[in-house]
Design a protein around this motif. Structure first.
Motif, PDB file in Angstrom:
ATOM      1  N   HIS A 233       0.860  -1.171   0.000  1.00  0.00           N
ATOM      2  CA  HIS A 233       0.000   0.000   0.000  1.00  0.00           C
ATOM      3  C   HIS A 233       0.907   1.235   0.000  1.00  0.00           C
ATOM      4  O   HIS A 233       1.552   1.540   1.000  1.00  0.00           O
ATOM      5  CB  HIS A 233      -0.906   0.028   1.240  1.00  0.00           C
ATOM      6  N   ALA A 234       0.969   1.924  -1.143  1.00  0.00           N
ATOM      7  CA  ALA A 234       1.804   3.118  -1.263  1.00  0.00           C
ATOM      8  C   ALA A 234       0.928   4.350  -1.030  1.00  0.00           C
ATOM      9  O   ALA A 234      -0.101   4.524  -1.688  1.00  0.00           O
ATOM     10  CB  ALA A 234       2.457   3.177  -2.631  1.00  0.00           C
ATOM     11  N   TYR A 235       1.346   5.219  -0.103  1.00  0.00           N
ATOM     12  CA  TYR A 235       0.523   6.371   0.281  1.00  0.00           C
ATOM     13  C   TYR A 235       0.893   7.623  -0.503  1.00  0.00           C
ATOM     14  O   TYR A 235       2.061   7.915  -0.721  1.00  0.00           O
ATOM     15  CB  TYR A 235       0.669   6.651   1.775  1.00  0.00           C
ATOM     16  N   MET A 236      -0.151   8.368  -0.896  1.00  0.00           N
ATOM     17  CA  MET A 236       0.043   9.667  -1.541  1.00  0.00           C
ATOM     18  C   MET A 236      -0.923  10.655  -0.893  1.00  0.00           C
ATOM     19  O   MET A 236      -2.129  10.412  -0.853  1.00  0.00           O
ATOM     20  CB  MET A 236      -0.257   9.579  -3.046  1.00  0.00           C
ATOM     21  N   GLY A 237      -0.376  11.745  -0.359  1.00  0.00           N
ATOM     22  CA  GLY A 237      -1.249  12.732   0.266  1.00  0.00           C
ATOM     23  C   GLY A 237      -0.565  13.496   1.378  1.00  0.00           C
ATOM     24  O   GLY A 237       0.645  13.369   1.604  1.00  0.00           O
ATOM     25  N   ALA A 238      -1.368  14.268   2.103  1.00  0.00           N
ATOM     26  CA  ALA A 238      -0.850  15.109   3.185  1.00  0.00           C
ATOM     27  C   ALA A 238      -0.359  14.267   4.356  1.00  0.00           C
ATOM     28  O   ALA A 238      -0.736  13.097   4.508  1.00  0.00           O
ATOM     29  CB  ALA A 238      -1.943  16.074   3.645  1.00  0.00           C
ATOM     30  N   ASP A 239       0.473  14.864   5.183  1.00  0.00           N
ATOM     31  CA  ASP A 239       1.016  14.189   6.356  1.00  0.00           C
ATOM     32  C   ASP A 239      -0.114  13.828   7.323  1.00  0.00           C
ATOM     33  O   ASP A 239      -0.986  14.644   7.618  1.00  0.00           O
ATOM     34  CB  ASP A 239       2.014  15.113   7.044  1.00  0.00           C
ATOM     35  N   VAL A 240      -0.101  12.590   7.823  1.00  0.00           N
ATOM     36  CA  VAL A 240      -1.161  12.128   8.719  1.00  0.00           C
ATOM     37  C   VAL A 240      -0.726  12.177  10.191  1.00  0.00           C
ATOM     38  O   VAL A 240      -1.516  11.853  11.077  1.00  0.00           O
ATOM     39  CB  VAL A 240      -1.596  10.682   8.374  1.00  0.00           C
ATOM     40  N   LYS A 241       0.496  12.583  10.449  1.00  0.00           N
ATOM     41  CA  LYS A 241       1.015  12.560  11.816  1.00  0.00           C
ATOM     42  C   LYS A 241       0.151  13.404  12.760  1.00  0.00           C
ATOM     43  O   LYS A 241      -0.190  14.545  12.472  1.00  0.00           O
ATOM     44  CB  LYS A 241       2.455  13.067  11.847  1.00  0.00           C
ATOM     45  N   ASN A 242      -0.231  12.773  13.884  1.00  0.00           N
ATOM     46  CA  ASN A 242      -1.046  13.399  14.946  1.00  0.00           C
ATOM     47  C   ASN A 242      -2.462  13.771  14.500  1.00  0.00           C
ATOM     48  O   ASN A 242      -3.159  14.511  15.199  1.00  0.00           O
ATOM     49  CB  ASN A 242      -0.349  14.646  15.506  1.00  0.00           C
ATOM     50  N   LYS A 243      -2.887  13.250  13.366  1.00  0.00           N
ATOM     51  CA  LYS A 243      -4.242  13.545  12.883  1.00  0.00           C
ATOM     52  C   LYS A 243      -5.165  12.335  13.030  1.00  0.00           C
ATOM     53  O   LYS A 243      -4.715  11.186  13.016  1.00  0.00           O
ATOM     54  CB  LYS A 243      -4.205  13.972  11.411  1.00  0.00           C
ATOM     55  N   ASN A 244      -6.456  12.630  13.181  1.00  0.00           N
ATOM     56  CA  ASN A 244      -7.456  11.572  13.133  1.00  0.00           C
ATOM     57  C   ASN A 244      -7.672  11.199  11.668  1.00  0.00           C
ATOM     58  O   ASN A 244      -7.896  12.082  10.828  1.00  0.00           O
ATOM     59  CB  ASN A 244      -8.781  12.040  13.730  1.00  0.00           C
ATOM     60  N   ALA A 245      -7.586   9.929  11.364  1.00  0.00           N
ATOM     61  CA  ALA A 245      -7.742   9.469   9.978  1.00  0.00           C
ATOM     62  C   ALA A 245      -9.048   8.682   9.842  1.00  0.00           C
ATOM     63  O   ALA A 245      -9.312   7.766  10.625  1.00  0.00           O
ATOM     64  CB  ALA A 245      -6.561   8.599   9.570  1.00  0.00           C
ATOM     65  N   ILE A 246      -9.851   9.063   8.855  1.00  0.00           N
ATOM     66  CA  ILE A 246     -11.098   8.349   8.564  1.00  0.00           C
ATOM     67  C   ILE A 246     -10.912   7.639   7.229  1.00  0.00           C
ATOM     68  O   ILE A 246     -10.816   8.277   6.176  1.00  0.00           O
ATOM     69  CB  ILE A 246     -12.303   9.304   8.495  1.00  0.00           C
ATOM     70  N   VAL A 247     -10.827   6.308   7.276  1.00  0.00           N
ATOM     71  CA  VAL A 247     -10.646   5.493   6.076  1.00  0.00           C
ATOM     72  C   VAL A 247     -12.026   5.136   5.530  1.00  0.00           C
ATOM     73  O   VAL A 247     -12.828   4.508   6.224  1.00  0.00           O
ATOM     74  CB  VAL A 247      -9.852   4.207   6.391  1.00  0.00           C
ATOM     75  N   VAL A 248     -12.331   5.545   4.297  1.00  0.00           N
ATOM     76  CA  VAL A 248     -13.683   5.368   3.761  1.00  0.00           C
ATOM     77  C   VAL A 248     -13.683   4.435   2.553  1.00  0.00           C
ATOM     78  O   VAL A 248     -12.772   4.458   1.723  1.00  0.00           O
ATOM     79  CB  VAL A 248     -14.314   6.720   3.371  1.00  0.00           C
ATOM     80  N   ASP A 249     -14.717   3.608   2.477  1.00  0.00           N
ATOM     81  CA  ASP A 249     -14.903   2.704   1.339  1.00  0.00           C
ATOM     82  C   ASP A 249     -16.368   2.324   1.273  1.00  0.00           C
ATOM     83  O   ASP A 249     -17.113   2.513   2.244  1.00  0.00           O
ATOM     84  CB  ASP A 249     -14.020   1.457   1.489  1.00  0.00           C
ATOM     85  N   ASP A 250     -16.794   1.773   0.118  1.00  0.00           N
ATOM     86  CA  ASP A 250     -18.200   1.393   0.003  1.00  0.00           C
ATOM     87  C   ASP A 250     -18.501   0.145   0.817  1.00  0.00           C
ATOM     88  O   ASP A 250     -19.590  -0.013   1.356  1.00  0.00           O
ATOM     89  CB  ASP A 250     -18.602   1.193  -1.462  1.00  0.00           C
ATOM     90  N   MET A 251     -17.515  -0.759   0.907  1.00  0.00           N
ATOM     91  CA  MET A 251     -17.750  -1.970   1.678  1.00  0.00           C
ATOM     92  C   MET A 251     -16.451  -2.554   2.204  1.00  0.00           C
ATOM     93  O   MET A 251     -15.365  -2.307   1.679  1.00  0.00           O
ATOM     94  CB  MET A 251     -18.470  -3.018   0.838  1.00  0.00           C
ATOM     95  N   ILE A 252     -16.592  -3.319   3.271  1.00  0.00           N
ATOM     96  CA  ILE A 252     -15.499  -4.100   3.830  1.00  0.00           C
ATOM     97  C   ILE A 252     -15.842  -5.558   3.600  1.00  0.00           C
ATOM     98  O   ILE A 252     -16.901  -6.019   4.038  1.00  0.00           O
ATOM     99  CB  ILE A 252     -15.320  -3.828   5.330  1.00  0.00           C
ATOM    100  N   ALA A 253     -14.992  -6.274   2.897  1.00  0.00           N
ATOM    101  CA  ALA A 253     -15.232  -7.700   2.657  1.00  0.00           C
ATOM    102  C   ALA A 253     -14.659  -8.490   3.839  1.00  0.00           C
ATOM    103  O   ALA A 253     -15.315  -8.674   4.846  1.00  0.00           O
ATOM    104  CB  ALA A 253     -14.611  -8.136   1.341  1.00  0.00           C
TER     105      ALA A 253
END
Length: 365
Positions: A233-253
């Protein structure tokens, strides 16, 4: 006032169906029994039939079904078998056939669209979802109502048909904001892959926060459980350090990818990690998710009651199940009263109003 509404609630979605009926009585200012009794009978060799135990003549019928409810069973040659999505879909067709063409209008309400994961064909593969939609259209189904369909472009399979696709995003967002301190400076939305990026952007826009995305690098030389396994899983985006992260998807299998993304975010210094998904299937059971929760890899899963979850899972502290019965009833109400669906399809204004109420209420505590 019209008085020809009928609900056929399949066994797979009884609990939600009863709540929908209650909400419809509130919307319509009535006190009616809208649910029409039916019976599904299975023979010893596995064949089946449907019976409708009350007239449907000239009624506008809404058939509610949950094709993921594997708790429904039947006996075949002395063996107990659990229902698959194929069984649930076949029962919907049996119900339509049992109406004998007497209903004025038929709408199929299928929150998790049947075979929506097989929405496009690569080489010599079956095109199941498109075929099912076309089949329902040929059976005189007027409208198909679904939620958070895996690929909205599947509507192109029935260019002259009606496929209404709604979202439970706002319900999930409201639940997260109600329970946690979510601000533009302390939160980031994460898409686990490019396929979920549009949904992630919506979440980010609603909360006015940044967004990041993971690229799933797959081993194209192998197929495991029908898919090429993810090797990175290669990440692209803003720094997540010390932030609350909300991982969103249509479904979890199985939940495997969601946990891997959460682990990656933890390694990058994320604070709290929430997993938000309209449908949680947990196809490999709950033990894997419970283990990850105990190891503090993530803080909570937010999902809806639009797809079956066993009672023992719903009791777990790791999960919050958001009730979408009212939303489902509202969709049916708008359809039955022949009102424009536009306010339900684009409800950003309603969300911001609710968000303001939640934050005002929390300040007052």
């Amino acid at each position: 006032m019209k008085n020809n509404l009928g609900l056929i609630v399949m066994d797979s979605i009884k609990e939600v169906g009863l709540k929908v009926e209650k909400e419809l009585n509130r919307f319509l200012k009535t006190n009616e029994n809208y649910i029409i009794p039916t019976k599904i009978i299975r023979f010893a060799n596995g064949e089946g039939k449907a019976e409708i135990l009350q007239t449907v003549r000239d009624k506008e019928i809404y058939i509610l079904t949950d094709i993921n409810n594997y708790s429904i069973t039947y006996n075949m040659f002395g063996f107990e078998n659990h229902y698959s999505p194929d069984n649930h879909y076949q029962d919907v067709k049996r119900i339509i056939l049992a109406m004998c063409g007497h209903a004025k209008k038929i709408t199929v309400v299928m929150p998790f669209l049947y075979q929506s994961r097989q929405h496009r064909r690569k080489s010599r593969e079956s095109l199941d979802c498109a075929h099912a939609l076309q089949e329902l259209k040929r059976m005189n189904v007027d409208t198909i109502i679904t939620f958070d369909v895996h690929d909205p472009d599947i509507i192109n399979a029935i260019p002259l048909g009606k496929l209404e696709n709604f979202y439970a995003n706002n319900n999930i967002l409201e639940a997260i904001v109600e329970e946690h301190d979510i601000t533009s400076s302390n939160t980031i939305i994460i898409s686990p892959d490019f396929g979920a990026m549009e949904r992630a952007r919506y979440f980010a826009e609603m909360l006015q926060v940044e967004v990041g995305v993971f690229y799933k690098r797959r081993d194209l030389s192998k197929i495991v459980n029908g898919k090429n396994p993810v090797i990175e899983h290669a990440y692209m985006g803003a720094d997540v350090k010390n932030k609350n992260a909300i991982v969103v998807d249509d479904m979890i299998a199985s939940g495997g990818s969601s946990v891997e993304v959460a682990e990656n975010l933890k390694e990058r210094g994320a604070n709290k990690i929430f997993i938000a998904s309209t449908f949680c299937l947990f196809t490999e059971g709950i033990d894997f998710i419970k283990k990850a929760y105990k190891e503090k890899i993530f803080d909570k899963v937010y999902t809806t009651n639009l797809s079956y979850l066993p009672k023992e899972i719903k009791k777990e502290r790791l999960i919050k199940v958001v009730d979408c019965s009212k939303d489902l009833a509202e969709v049916i109400y708008y359809g039955y009263m022949n009102k424009s669906m536009a306010p339900l399809l684009d409800n950003k204004t309603r969300f911001f109003e609710e968000l303001e109420k939640i934050r005002t209420r929390k300040k007052g505590k």
